[in-house]
Design an enzyme around this catalytic site. Structure first.
Site, short mmCIF file in Angstrom:
data_model
loop_
_atom_site.label_atom_id
_atom_site.label_comp_id
_atom_site.label_asym_id
_atom_site.label_seq_id
_atom_site.Cartn_x
_atom_site.Cartn_y
_atom_site.Cartn_z
CD GLU A 108 -2.10 2.26 -3.50
OE1 GLU A 108 -3.26 2.55 -3.77
OE2 GLU A 108 -1.68 2.27 -2.33
CG ASP A 134 -1.89 1.08 1.28
OD1 ASP A 134 -2.77 1.11 0.40
OD2 ASP A 134 -1.81 1.94 2.18
#
Lengths: 126, 703
Positions: B388, B351
């Site tokens: 990401e 993330d």
């Protein structure tokens, strides 16, 4: 029909857990009574392993076990490993629904042959 | 047996036999006859180990580390004879409270071990906290002796994956899920046959590191007054422990075994499991946040701070982990190794991964040591690493994330471009072609397998909502609809929200099918979002992080409502699995390198061999020659896209002799058979062209 000898041969008492050991011809019936957790596990482990010999045929009767912790599951698994190492057999019987669910969810049940009763467990032994 | 002398205590405190411990590994480790505790702090003056009986408010004992138990910046001790299952432990640190210098020691707090492998306190999801205010999230000790038997991760090549992004609780919590233990790891196991039917060979779990679903207590849904929860869990309390509340056995502290049983079962079924990991920040928030662990152990080490001691916020959540501090770097590495070695996890999606590439002052690094370390680590050698590739501080690295030959990326450009194409946006036809080819414009040299292609993910609209709403509808989040992205590239097909209008609904269904069809024929690695295969809606909310409610759980009755959507997904996925020409890790060569007479990919328009690239164009087709597939014997595949609002005639390219075009899928309106099982495609008789309906996609097989 096999006549079952239900005489209790040994009775071992640990904190929160009691183990009975019976012999029915060549089958050893280990009965656990109480809670199997990290407190009772170390000694129970020793006793159960002592009861296992080469070619052992073991029926593990869990009908009086209401709770088994993660350490308890590991005692069972160790017992299984030791028996299989010695070309023995083990059948588990008398699992309460909750204990069975926990064993299934955590993957431990996959190791064991289970039976509905002691008689069926003995019959399952080849 | 020979007895080692280090099995004997050298010290005693309040009846507890002790000995100096091993500084490594950090955390609590079971030894022969005791437990080894070890924790780092560079700036602390002193430390004490605090032990509790499980579930009791008051400590059992608090054992200060004697000076001689401190090695460098590590406090370590071994305690003998501990009944490890009945113990919870924490640490109390002494040190200066000088926030402006970045030091926030607080003697009144008991702190969670950053290396805790099991964390209690939120054992059963949603059960109100018991009010141990001084130490709410408690470390427990767990044996690392799971019997994996012959488990071996499947090591599926990344280009062969079809990834299913999902939320553990949301997947089965809905009453319609028909599982024994809804909302749990165990329930995912029950649904493995479902994944197999759909064709999924990899699940990607949204965060499962222990987090606090009550993090937002006090906030409520302004529409319903229901309390809001941290449902998504992008806010780790501890990085080494699985979320207890996601385990049916969490109340018994068996979440570790339960998760491992799931992983083993997935592997037995030829499936992989990827974890969405959140190392960019923690649950401790900013200056006004809670002190749970890191802040009180060594604030300056674990967090990025301004020169005057405030928290830098590149994560958008209050704090930023200091990922390129060598201590934190080591922790992240230890953590991932733990998940791979102990849990047999097959990959990680990071993330806001760009934060992992910032230095201790927040500046982007050209050669970020952490990202490089993970790429070269021997324990992580075979796992998937997916970034990401952006953060909330404005760093956007899609296409340029430092990859070291290992890292793949969530291709945000694919998402945005294909969304626009699907709704008929002009001027992007060249970009669309890039996306369909695995984005060579972004990943030249890295290959198509660097691109994780997706149209929807947990962040944003579901696929159904993408064609049901022009705008986000996030009022229930309690932030006046300010949260969540405005760049949705969505289209409501004429009516905002759900409707009974059959024309609108037909169009929406068609666009959903166009989307999955394009995703499954795109080179790269496809990822779908939980529930899109059955038409899941979030009623226009594009940021549902805080809703633990029925509407945010997967409603399995949708399978009955939308069997056509499910079947379309299933067949498109099966088609991808059936055709290796779709699944190369490399980009196309745009030439005939195998002597088949056809280039590996050729572009077409309404006229064969003549693709039109003008800005106003909304029609495009491409053909893949299966001779270029890895085994050299695949079929020809033709994909025709008409994103225009009127039907168009597409002339078909000629096939080699004795081969014919067969129709696998056709989303054109009023078509009787939209899609068939791969291999059973009907032949097109005597036609050198095909009409593609308005806003429709056709997929043909030449064999």
């Amino acid at each position: 029909m096999v006549a079952l000898n239900q005489k209790v041969n040994y009775r071992l008492i640990f904190e929160m857990l009691e183990v009975t050991i019976e012999q029915d011809r060549d089958v050893t019936i280990l009965g656990l009574h109480g809670e199997l957790d990290s407190q009772s596990a170390p000694e129970v482990r020793e006793q159960l392993l002592n009861a296992v010999h080469s070619d052992s045929k073991i029926v593990l009767d869990m009908s009086n076990v209401s709770y088994m912790s993660s350490a308890g599951l590991r005692v069972l698994l160790l017992l299984y490993r030791r028996i299989r190492e010695n070309v023995g057999q083990i059948v588990v019987t008398g699992l309460h629904d909750e204990v069975r669910d926990v064993m299934a969810i955590t993957g431990f049940l996959d190791f064991f042959v289970t039976a509905k009763s002691r008689r069926e467990a003995i019959m399952a032994m080849s | 047996m020979h007895s080692r002398i280090d099995n004997e205590p050298t010290h005693s405190y309040a009846g507890y036999p002790l000995r100096i411990g091993q500084p490594l590994p950090y955390g609590a480790t079971l030894t022969n006859n005791g437990v080894n505790f070890s924790i780092f702090s560079r700036h602390a003056d002193a430390c004490a180990l605090v032990l509790y009986h499980v579930g009791e408010a008051q400590p059992l004992v608090e054992i200060p580390f004697p000076d001689e138990f401190r090695i460098g910046n590590v406090f370590t001790m071994q305690i003998f004879g501990l009944d490890y299952e009945r113990i919870e432990y924490g640490f109390r640190f002494d040190g200066p409270y000088k926030p402006r210098q970045g030091l926030r020691f607080d003697h009144t707090k008991v702190l969670l071990d950053p290396y805790a492998k099991l964390i209690s306190g939120r054992d059963v999801w949603g059960e109100p906290p018991q009010g141990y205010d001084d130490y709410p999230h408690r470390a427990r000790i767990v044996p690392t002796d799971y019997d994996w038997r012959t488990d071996r991760p499947p090591h599926i090549p990344i280009e062969d994956l079809v990834i299913y992004e999902m939320h553990v609780r949301g997947f089965t919590q809905h009453p319609s899920s028909d599982t024994r233990y809804p909302g749990s790891f165990a329930a995912i196991r029950e649904k493995i046959p479902y994944f197999k039917e759909l064709g999924i060979n990899c699940i990607e779990l949204m965060p499962i590191f222990e987090f606090d679903e009550f993090e937002y207590s006090g906030r409520s849904n302004p529409i319903t007054d229901e309390p809001l929860k941290n449902y998504w869990g992008y806010s780790s309390v501890g990085f080494f422990a699985p979320k207890a509340g996601f385990a049916a056995t969490g109340g018994l502290g068996m979440q570790s075994d339960e998760l491992k049983a799931l992983v083993g079962d997935l592997h037995r079924n030829g499936m992989e499991i990827i974890l969405d990991v959140v190392f960019n920040h923690t649950a401790e928030g900013n200056e006004n946040g809670r002190t749970i662990s890191f802040r009180g152990i060594d604030n300056k080490t674990y967090y990025m701070l301004t020169p005057d001691g405030y928290y830098l916020n590149f994560s958008g959540t209050g704090n930023t982990m200091n990922c390129n501090n060598p201590i934190v770097r080591g922790m992240v590495l230890d953590c991932l190794r733990h998940w791979v070695a102990e849990y047999h996890i097959d990959g990680f999606r990071f993330d806001l991964a760009s934060i992992l590439g910032r230095d201790q002052n927040g500046h982007p690094l050209a050669n970020p040591p952490l990202i490089e370390l993970l790429a070269y680590d021997p324990v992580l050698a075979n796992v998937k690493l997916i970034a990401e590739a952006w953060d909330a501080g404005g760093l956007y690295q899609v296409g340029s994330f430092p990859d070291y030959g290992r890292w793949a990326e969530w291709n945000g450009r694919y998402r945005d471009t294909i969304r626009q194409w699907l709704k008929g946006t002009r001027g992007i036809v060249w970009d669309v072609a890039q996306c369909l080819q695995g984005s060579p414009d972004l990943y030249a040299g890295r290959g198509a397998s660097a691109s994780i292609n997706f149209i929807t993910a947990h962040d944003g609209f579901t696929l159904r909502d993408l064609f049901t709403y022009d705008h986000k509808h996030n009022y229930a989040n309690g932030e006046d609809n300010r949260d969540g992205t405005d760049a949705n590239y969505s289209w409501n097909c004429g009516i905002e929200g759900h409707t009974n209008d059959p024309i609108v609904n037909d169009l929406r269904r068609r666009l959903i099918k166009n989307a999955i069809a394009l995703l499954m024929v795109s080179r790269g690695v496809p990822m779908i979002l939980m529930g899109d295969e059955m038409g899941r809606t979030q009623n226009g909310n594009n940021n549902t992080y805080c809703h633990d409610t029925e509407w945010n759980w997967l409603n399995w009755d949708l399978l009955q409502e939308n069997p056509d959507i499910f079947n379309f997904f299933k067949q498109c996925i099966a088609f991808r699995h059936a055709h290796p020409v779709l699944r190369s890790k490399d980009h196309f060569l745009n030439r005939d390198a195998v002597g088949s007479g056809y280039a590996d990919i050729t572009w077409h328009g309404t006229s064969a061999w003549q693709a039109e690239w003008d800005d106003h164009i909304l029609t495009l087709a491409f053909m893949l020659d299966g001779s270029h597939a890895r085994d050299g014997s695949d079929d020809m595949i033709y994909v025709g896209m008409n994103m225009h609002w009127t039907p168009h005639r597409f002339d078909l390219p000629d096939l080699p002799r004795d081969r014919y075009w067969h129709v696998f899928a056709n989303t054109s309106p009023d078509i009787q058979v939209e899609i068939v099982t791969p291999g059973e495609e009907p032949r097109i008789i005597n036609k050198d062209h095909i009409w593609i309906g308005a806003r429709s996609v056709i997929i043909l097989v030449g064999r």
